[in-house]
Design an enzyme around this catalytic site. Structure first.
Site, PDB file in Angstrom:
ATOM      1  N   ASP A   1       0.859  -1.183   0.000  1.00 43.88           N
ATOM      2  CA  ASP A   1       0.000   0.000   0.000  1.00 43.88           C
ATOM      3  C   ASP A   1       0.892   1.229   0.000  1.00 43.88           C
ATOM      4  O   ASP A   1       2.108   1.129   0.225  1.00 43.88           O
ATOM      5  CB  ASP A   1      -0.896  -0.013   1.257  1.00 43.88           C
ATOM      6  CG  ASP A   1      -1.790   1.214   1.324  1.00 43.88           C
ATOM      7  OD1 ASP A   1      -2.399   1.564   0.296  1.00 43.88           O
ATOM      8  OD2 ASP A   1      -1.871   1.852   2.393  1.00 43.88           O
ATOM      9  N   SER A   2       0.286   2.390  -0.186  1.00 44.03           N
ATOM     10  CA  SER A   2       1.042   3.637  -0.125  1.00 44.03           C
ATOM     11  C   SER A   2       1.527   3.923   1.298  1.00 44.03           C
ATOM     12  O   SER A   2       2.443   4.712   1.487  1.00 44.03           O
ATOM     13  CB  SER A   2       0.153   4.786  -0.597  1.00 44.03           C
ATOM     14  OG  SER A   2      -1.053   4.784   0.143  1.00 44.03           O
TER      15      SER A   2
ATOM     16  N   CYS B   1      -3.757  -1.042  -1.961  1.00 44.55           N
ATOM     17  CA  CYS B   1      -4.092   0.362  -2.235  1.00 44.55           C
ATOM     18  C   CYS B   1      -5.115   0.458  -3.364  1.00 44.55           C
ATOM     19  O   CYS B   1      -4.878  -0.050  -4.464  1.00 44.55           O
ATOM     20  CB  CYS B   1      -2.814   1.099  -2.615  1.00 44.55           C
ATOM     21  SG  CYS B   1      -3.088   2.825  -2.989  1.00 44.55           S
TER      22      CYS B   1
ATOM     23  N   THR C   1      -6.015   3.142  -5.000  1.00 48.16           N
ATOM     24  CA  THR C   1      -5.533   4.006  -6.079  1.00 48.16           C
ATOM     25  C   THR C   1      -4.596   3.224  -6.998  1.00 48.16           C
ATOM     26  O   THR C   1      -4.707   3.286  -8.227  1.00 48.16           O
ATOM     27  CB  THR C   1      -4.822   5.247  -5.505  1.00 48.16           C
ATOM     28  OG1 THR C   1      -5.638   5.819  -4.473  1.00 48.16           O
ATOM     29  CG2 THR C   1      -4.559   6.281  -6.568  1.00 48.16           C
TER      30      THR C   1
ATOM     31  N   GLU D   1      -6.273   8.613  10.148  1.00 46.42           N
ATOM     32  CA  GLU D   1      -4.913   8.511  10.705  1.00 46.42           C
ATOM     33  C   GLU D   1      -4.774   9.311  12.003  1.00 46.42           C
ATOM     34  O   GLU D   1      -3.951   9.002  12.856  1.00 46.42           O
ATOM     35  CB  GLU D   1      -3.877   8.976   9.661  1.00 46.42           C
ATOM     36  CG  GLU D   1      -3.817   8.015   8.489  1.00 46.42           C
ATOM     37  CD  GLU D   1      -2.577   8.160   7.623  1.00 46.42           C
ATOM     38  OE1 GLU D   1      -1.678   8.947   7.945  1.00 46.42           O
ATOM     39  OE2 GLU D   1      -2.521   7.461   6.588  1.00 46.42           O
TER      40      GLU D   1
ATOM     41  N   CYS E   1     -11.387   2.841  -0.466  1.00 49.53           N
ATOM     42  CA  CYS E   1     -10.091   3.363  -0.015  1.00 49.53           C
ATOM     43  C   CYS E   1      -9.706   2.587   1.232  1.00 49.53           C
ATOM     44  O   CYS E   1     -10.564   2.244   2.048  1.00 49.53           O
ATOM     45  CB  CYS E   1     -10.205   4.851   0.300  1.00 49.53           C
ATOM     46  SG  CYS E   1      -8.708   5.559   1.029  1.00 49.53           S
TER      47      CYS E   1
ATOM     48  N   HIS F   1      -8.445   3.361   3.981  1.00 50.48           N
ATOM     49  CA  HIS F   1      -8.714   3.943   5.301  1.00 50.48           C
ATOM     50  C   HIS F   1     -10.195   3.929   5.693  1.00 50.48           C
ATOM     51  O   HIS F   1     -10.525   4.076   6.862  1.00 50.48           O
ATOM     52  CB  HIS F   1      -8.254   5.400   5.327  1.00 50.48           C
ATOM     53  CG  HIS F   1      -6.778   5.592   5.278  1.00 50.48           C
ATOM     54  ND1 HIS F   1      -6.006   5.162   4.229  1.00 50.48           N
ATOM     55  CD2 HIS F   1      -5.923   6.174   6.169  1.00 50.48           C
ATOM     56  CE1 HIS F   1      -4.745   5.485   4.449  1.00 50.48           C
ATOM     57  NE2 HIS F   1      -4.661   6.095   5.630  1.00 50.48           N
TER      58      HIS F   1
HETATM   59  N1  DGL Z   1      -4.098   3.740   0.208  1.00 52.61           N
HETATM   60  C1  DGL Z   1      -4.775   4.769  -0.544  1.00 52.61           C
HETATM   61  C2  DGL Z   1      -5.984   4.155  -1.268  1.00 52.61           C
HETATM   62  O1  DGL Z   1      -6.548   3.164  -0.856  1.00 52.61           O
HETATM   63  C3  DGL Z   1      -5.210   5.914   0.349  1.00 52.61           C
HETATM   64  C4  DGL Z   1      -4.047   6.779   0.821  1.00 52.61           C
HETATM   65  C5  DGL Z   1      -3.297   7.462  -0.312  1.00 52.61           C
HETATM   66  O2  DGL Z   1      -3.839   8.403  -0.921  1.00 52.61           O
HETATM   67  O3  DGL Z   1      -2.194   7.036  -0.587  1.00 52.61           O
HETATM   68  O4  DGL Z   1      -6.373   4.652  -2.283  1.00 52.61           O
END
Ligand code: DGL
Length: 266
Positions: free
Chosen positions: A11-12, A74, A76, A153, A184, A186
């Site tokens: 993930d990011s 992730c 995205t 967060e 997403c 989060h």
């Molecule tokens: N992990 C990212 C997502 O699920 C959210 C956080 C980010 O923008 O990197 O899209």
């Protein structure tokens, strides 16, 4: 057969721990490797080209560690780079978009589905495409909710501020929807808030949960046969302090022993 190799999840940053948590709950005997690209988070506001490059570097890191499967936690990165990763590597690569979309398409009775995600995910239209591939007549109403990431967060997912933000974001899309995809990493943390704002008539689809089910379905002969508990190793691309603190809250367990690595080719 069976394989002791690990499942790699990336993930990011910290958000993908919601996916890791579900995978670990469904497959407690599997060894897991998690990579959070904390030096370059967020992905959600960056261009598809940049996110695509980051995703390849993250996958490359996991492949070099010898993983047997990659889960792109992730949303995205799944939205813009999944095809590329699936073509590039010889191991199964599972994203989070299709599992969530499949569940939502099966659940909706009104045929109108809401999708919330980062700017990048919403702009890519990946959820709308996936939803329509499962049910052609589905009507998709999507909106980016960028404030949800920092709110989760910050530990404010259940705070009044989160309720106000949710009410504001959802106003343009809530009419007629009976299903909302949490697109997403989060957003599962905001389930309670979203439920309060939308009421009992709207089902929330957690992409993390659905992805874990897909991993179980697809692991097949790669499933680890040893029934000793699996190990989990964590890697990040920036100093681990914040990841350990925030990640512990995401997982509901203290996080320690997280290693910093460099994955960037440029
Ligand atoms: N992990 C990212 C997502 O699920 C959210 C956080 C980010 O923008 O990197 O899209």
């Amino acid at each position: 057969m069976g394989s002791d190799k690990a499942i790699g999840i990336f993930d990011s940053g910290v958000g993908g721990l919601t996916v890791l948590k579900e995978v670990a709950a469904h497959l407690p005997y599997e060894n897991l490797i998690y990579l959070g690209d904390t030096a370059r988070v967020p992905y959600g506001t960056k261009s598809p080209e940049t996110v695509g490059r980051y995703a390849v570097e993250a996958a490359e890191f996991l492949v070099e560690l010898g993983v047997k499967m990659i889960v792109v936690a992730c949303n995205t990165a799944s939205a813009v780079a999944l095809d590329k990763l699936q073509q590039k590597y010889g191991v199964p690569v599972i994203g989070v978009i299709e599992p969530g979309a499949k569940r939502a398409a099966a659940l909706t009775r009104t045929g109108r589905v809401g999708v919330v995600g980062t700017e990048g995910t919403i702009k890519s239209n990946a959820y709308a495409r996936a939803l329509k591939s499962f049910r052609e007549d589905v009507e998709v109403a999507s909106v980016a909710c960028p404030l949800f990431v920092p709110l989760a967060e910050e530990g404010w997912a259940d705070h009044e501020i989160a309720r106000l933000a949710a009410a504001e974001y959802l106003t343009p899309i809530r009419e007629g929807i009976d299903t909302l995809v949490l697109g997403c990493t989060h957003y599962p943390l905001l389930k309670k808030t979203l439920h309060t704002v939308l009421g009992d008539g709207v089902e929330l689809v957690d992409s993390a949960e659905e992805t874990a089910r897909t991993v179980v379905e697809q692991i097949g002969v790669l499933r680890r046969e040893d029934n000793g508990p699996g190990t989990t190793r964590f890697f990040v691309t920036d100093v681990p302090t914040r990841f350990e603190r925030v990640g512990g809250a995401f997982l509901g367990n203290p996080l320690a022993g997280v290693k910093q690595v460099s994955i960037s080719c440029i």
